[in-house]
Design a protein around this motif. Structure first.
Motif, mmCIF file in Angstrom:
data_model
loop_
_atom_site.group_PDB
_atom_site.id
_atom_site.type_symbol
_atom_site.label_atom_id
_atom_site.label_comp_id
_atom_site.label_asym_id
_atom_site.label_seq_id
_atom_site.Cartn_x
_atom_site.Cartn_y
_atom_site.Cartn_z
ATOM 1 N N LEU A 180 -1.660 -7.913 0.646
ATOM 2 C CA LEU A 180 -3.181 -7.134 0.434
ATOM 3 C C LEU A 180 -3.355 -6.946 -0.960
ATOM 4 O O LEU A 180 -2.699 -6.404 -1.517
ATOM 5 N N VAL A 181 -4.784 -7.344 -1.391
ATOM 6 C CA VAL A 181 -5.261 -6.807 -2.529
ATOM 7 C C VAL A 181 -6.438 -5.987 -2.313
ATOM 8 O O VAL A 181 -7.077 -5.359 -3.349
ATOM 9 N N SER A 182 -7.003 -5.795 -1.012
ATOM 10 C CA SER A 182 -8.181 -5.082 -0.573
ATOM 11 C C SER A 182 -8.099 -4.224 0.612
ATOM 12 O O SER A 182 -7.814 -4.917 1.623
ATOM 13 N N LEU A 183 -8.250 -3.095 0.507
ATOM 14 C CA LEU A 183 -8.129 -2.327 1.777
ATOM 15 C C LEU A 183 -9.069 -1.278 1.914
ATOM 16 O O LEU A 183 -9.453 -0.407 0.816
ATOM 17 N N LEU A 204 -8.346 -6.198 4.233
ATOM 18 C CA LEU A 204 -8.396 -5.659 5.526
ATOM 19 C C LEU A 204 -9.459 -4.397 5.653
ATOM 20 O O LEU A 204 -9.184 -3.364 4.720
ATOM 21 N N ASP A 205 -10.328 -4.224 6.504
ATOM 22 C CA ASP A 205 -11.392 -3.358 6.476
ATOM 23 C C ASP A 205 -11.151 -2.721 7.856
ATOM 24 O O ASP A 205 -11.735 -3.302 9.005
ATOM 25 N N ILE A 206 -10.709 -1.339 7.944
ATOM 26 C CA ILE A 206 -10.712 -0.747 9.235
ATOM 27 C C ILE A 206 -11.573 0.585 9.181
ATOM 28 O O ILE A 206 -11.134 1.582 9.872
ATOM 29 N N SER A 207 -12.588 0.699 8.210
ATOM 30 C CA SER A 207 -13.287 1.748 7.984
ATOM 31 C C SER A 207 -14.266 2.240 8.928
ATOM 32 O O SER A 207 -14.621 1.515 9.952
ATOM 33 N N PHE A 212 -9.169 -3.347 -4.713
ATOM 34 C CA PHE A 212 -10.254 -2.632 -4.058
ATOM 35 C C PHE A 212 -9.706 -1.560 -2.992
ATOM 36 O O PHE A 212 -8.735 -2.046 -2.267
ATOM 37 N N LEU A 213 -10.088 -0.281 -2.999
ATOM 38 C CA LEU A 213 -9.626 0.487 -2.008
ATOM 39 C C LEU A 213 -10.652 1.636 -1.726
ATOM 40 O O LEU A 213 -11.229 2.158 -2.502
ATOM 41 N N GLY A 214 -11.053 1.300 -0.358
ATOM 42 C CA GLY A 214 -12.143 2.160 0.237
ATOM 43 C C GLY A 214 -11.630 3.556 0.888
ATOM 44 O O GLY A 214 -10.957 3.584 1.866
#
Length: 816
Positions: free
Chosen positions: A362-365, A333-336, A409-411
């Motif tokens: 989730l493995v990536s946010l 999920l990318d809400i950047s 991954f965490l942005g």
């Protein structure tokens, strides 16, 4: 005795093929222009032999470490009148740029000079995909590579070619290119920022609907529009600014039943995304970056299927968050956002906790760019002490303590959360340290240059002030960013600045030849496409970090052209002018005469003289002036054509003017006299020096003490070559030849024979030719003094040169 299994001897055909390949210039080839391989004119090779040679060549490249790739090998098979190719097996990792550039191996010029595939060629999907993708890469990165008209038409027939996975980008792609491959069974088609594609290409997309599994039209702003009032088949060559446009209402994703991955990033607000996407029931990955979502609830139709959802730069609302929490199968999920200033939404602890609790797979946010409220982080006093940990239970961010396992991954770029100690993710983007910054460049380069630009700027600070510990990765990421965004000024400015620090002496030993060549390529690309001062300065400074000319020789012609172009405007920025002239000087020093002659034909001599003229007008003798004369000294060394250009371009008058305007500039005088020494070595040009004015000046300079003995030595060298032509050419009454010779004797007698020299000889031939003669003993004396001084002061360098060029025997003969 029977041979053992596996011991079958190679066939005579195989042995002969290998021998020919390892001895091409001794068998069927010769070195043509620019030392390129050419097939001998009396050679004809039938298909069986040609196929065997090419396939054995590929096998040798894979199996024989001593076998070197032959530049231009495929060009040998470009003419079907002398060669025949029928069955080729090209291994994927060895199908490179050179095969595309020698595309005649597969093609011929048909009607109207259009490329056509040879009828006996079949190319499998693996090769075709590589060819097209490499072709696009060449168009972006190689300035010498010209677009091939009709290239995509080569892949129009699925009976002879197979295309499965394509990545096409930017304005180089037209509607007709996609139409040309419309019969192929494409599985993946990624179009990035192809702004010249219009609704015509939607019709082509429909021809792929039975096979397409992954489609990206990221940044293709015009593909869903047709020109207002125009049919779909309007002439591309008559394109206007697409301000007047209408949405194409005929297109639908109906029938794209195999489509699983879709990227509609940058879709314009005029389109109803909900209606557009409704037929795609089987999607597992969706990118709606920067797309307006007035009714986000429609996303729930994929709540049981969607594994990846990207909503970068989409305005978050309570309704959208509520919808996301229902997407229970999401793994990414990318809400950047690009920045915090444009967002009304504030990321709270409650929101983050809800995401973690609801989306358990989730493995990536990515939540980069969001305003984070302070209650999300553990107070410093309560934080777990010790080394940074990725275990969720130790997380310094409260909501992430509820994770079942660390994220992959965490942005957190452009958020305060990246600064905490314990972050439960294997890879984190942020600005706290080098690792986070490199992760940000890696994650955002492809489709978010605005974020990559900021991260590269932060990497620049690390390389400049601190120390870059992941040099190889940093260089590769910056190179990729510069290649991907060749037309993005901000990327080019920050990237070229970062390269300057990443390639300096501190890091040099850790860089391979191939990597440094890649740096040079992207630097030259930047110089080529940006006349902006900062980019030009950064690129020139970066080139100064390389060994010149050795490391730039593979791009010698191109780099010289670019530098001369920079120096064309005489009112150029002073710092760029100084660096560019320094580079020009270094590039023509210690290279062979062919290189010097080629650069001379580019306008090198005239450009340097124009710079000198400008400095004279400004009455300024600075580094640009001195470097320009030094460059002229180097480029005229043993190159008569360049010496003649110097004379034809008013060089002697500039010499006299500089001598008069700057009488005390010793370095300048040395450089000018060194250059005139080169001119005097050319017998055909010496008559132009034999004037009262010039001879008087040279005679006066014999008494000069500037720069040790160098000015006097060079002036005497010029006169020695003139005297060598004999008394019959001396037609002037004043100054008298005997008087000048007396001054030359006196000058030579005054020099210390053990003087250390500020000069560099590549050959003694111009000096040695003065020895066997009797018309001017003073010339012979100057030559003998020069040789003795050089071999006695620098024996290791000049004794081998003297022996090699026959100087010892010549000197011995003179003593008889």
């Amino acid at each position: 005795m029977a041979s053992k299994a596996g011991d079958d001897p190679d066939s005579l055909m195989s042995l002969c093929s290998v021998f020919c390949l390892k001895n091409l210039r001794r068998t069927m080839c010769f070195s043509g222009e620019q030392k390129r391989l050419q097939l001998r004119p009396d050679v004809f090779l039938p298909g069986e032999i040609c196929d065997r040679l090419v396939n054995e060549y590929m096998d040798l490249l894979h199996t024989d470490s001593d076998f070197e790739p032959q530049d231009g090998f495929f060009q040998l098979f470009s003419d079907p009148r002398s060669t025949r190719l029928t069955r080729l097996q090209l291994r994927e990792d060895l199908v490179r740029d050179r095969d595309l550039e020698a595309i005649g191996t597969m093609c011929f010029s048909g009607e109207q000079n259009r490329l056509q595939l040879r009828p006996d060629v079949f190319l499998p999907g693996e090769i075709c995909d590589r060819l097209v993708n490499e072709y696009m890469d060449l168009l972006h990165t190689d300035s010498d590579f010209e677009p091939q008209d009709g290239f995509f038409q080569l892949f129009s027939d699925p009976r002879s070619t197979r295309l499965t996975r394509l990545q096409l980008r930017e304005d180089l792609v037209r509607d007709r290119d996609l139409e040309a491959i419309g019969k192929q069974d494409l599985m993946e088609l990624h179009l990035t920022c192809c702004n010249r594609l219009t609704a015509r290409s939607l019709r082509t997309l429909c021809s792929f609907k039975h096979s397409l599994r992954s489609l990206s039209v990221f940044g293709c702003s015009s593909i869903f529009f047709r020109k207002s009032g125009a049919p779909l088949a309007y002439d591309e060559e008559d394109e206007e600014d697409l301000q007047r446009h209408t949405v194409d209402l005929d297109f639908s994703f109906q029938g794209f039943n195999r489509l699983r991955l879709l990227n509609l990033g940058g879709l314009r607000a005029e389109l109803d995304v909900e209606t557009l996407l409704r037929p795609l029931l089987a999607l597992t990955s969706l990118d709606l970056s920067s797309v307006h979502l007035p009714r986000p609830a429609f996303l729930t139709q994929w709540s049981e299927r969607l594994a990846s959802l990207v909503l970068y730069n989409v305005e978050l609302t309570e309704e959208l968050i509520h919808t996301l929490l229902q997407m229970s199968r999401l793994r990414h999920l990318d809400i950047s956002r690009e920045n915090q200033r444009t967002s009304k939404f504030k990321m709270t602890r409650k929101t983050l906790s809800s995401i973690v609790q609801s989306l358990v797979d989730l493995v990536s946010l990515d939540i980069s760019g969001h305003i984070m409220l302070d209650n999300c982080t553990v107070p410093a006093l309560e934080d777990v002490v010790g080394r940074p940990s990725i275990e969720p239970c130790k997380s310094s961010i409260y909501p992430f303590q509820e994770l079942k396992r660390p994220l992959q991954f965490l942005g957190l770029y452009n958020t305060t959360l990246c600064n905490v100690t314990h972050i439960p993710a294997s890879k984190v983007t942020g600005s706290k340290n080098e690792d986070q910054i490199l992760n940000a460049i890696e994650a955002y380069t492809e489709q978010r240059p605005e974020l990559a630009h900021r991260a590269i700027n932060q990497l620049f600070d690390i390389a400049r002030i601190q120390h870059c510990s992941q040099l190889l990765r940093a260089l590769q990421l910056v190179i990729t960013a510069l290649k991907t965004h060749k037309y993005d000024k901000s990327i080019q400015v920050t990237g070229s600045a970062a390269l300057f620090y990443l390639t300096n002496t501190e890091y040099r030993s850790d860089q391979s030849v191939r990597l440094r060549r890649q740096v040079i390529q992207v630097v030259l690309n930047g110089m080529e496409h940006y006349q902006e001062v900062t980019v030009q300065r950064n690129c020139c400074l970066t080139l100064c970090n390389f060994s010149i000319p050795e490391e730039l020789e593979f791009q010698y012609h191109r780099v010289n052209l670019l530098l001369l172009k920079i120096l064309e405007p005489v009112r150029q920025d002073e710092s760029i002018q100084r660096i560019a002239v320094h580079l020009c000087n270094a590039l023509v020093c210690q290279v062979d005469n062919d290189h010097k002659e080629a650069v001379g034909k580019m306008g090198f001599v005239k450009t340097m003289l124009n710079l000198i003229q400008k400095k004279l007008q400004d009455r300024m003798c600075d580094q640009v002036m001195e470097f320009s004369w030094s460059a002229l000294w180097n480029i005229t060394d043993e190159t008569p054509d360049n010496c003649q250009m110097f004379l034809e371009c008013n060089g002697m008058n500039l010499f006299l003017d500089c001598l008069k305007e700057f009488p005390d500039k010793q370095e300048l005088h040395r450089n000018m006299l060194g250059l005139l020494g080169n001119v005097a070595e050319v017998k055909a040009l010496r008559p132009q020096l034999l004037t009262k004015q010039f001879i008087t000046v040279f005679s006066e300079l014999l008494d000069s003490k500037a720069d040790g003995i160098e000015v006097s030595y060079n002036a005497c060298g010029v006169l020695s070559h003139i005297m060598f032509d004999g008394p019959e050419v001396w037609t002037m009454e004043e100054p008298r030849r005997t008087h000048v010779m007396d001054k030359m004797w006196a000058a030579i007698q005054s020099w210390d024979v053990s003087s250390r020299r500020n000069i560099n000889y590549r050959s003694f031939e111009p000096i040695l030719r003065l020895l066997p003669q009797s018309s001017a003993p003073v010339s012979q004396h100057w030559a003998t003094w020069a040789l003795y001084n050089l071999v006695s002061v620098y024996p290791g360098k000049y004794c081998p040169l003297l022996i090699k060029e026959g100087g010892v025997c010549l000197c011995a003969y003179q003593l008889k």
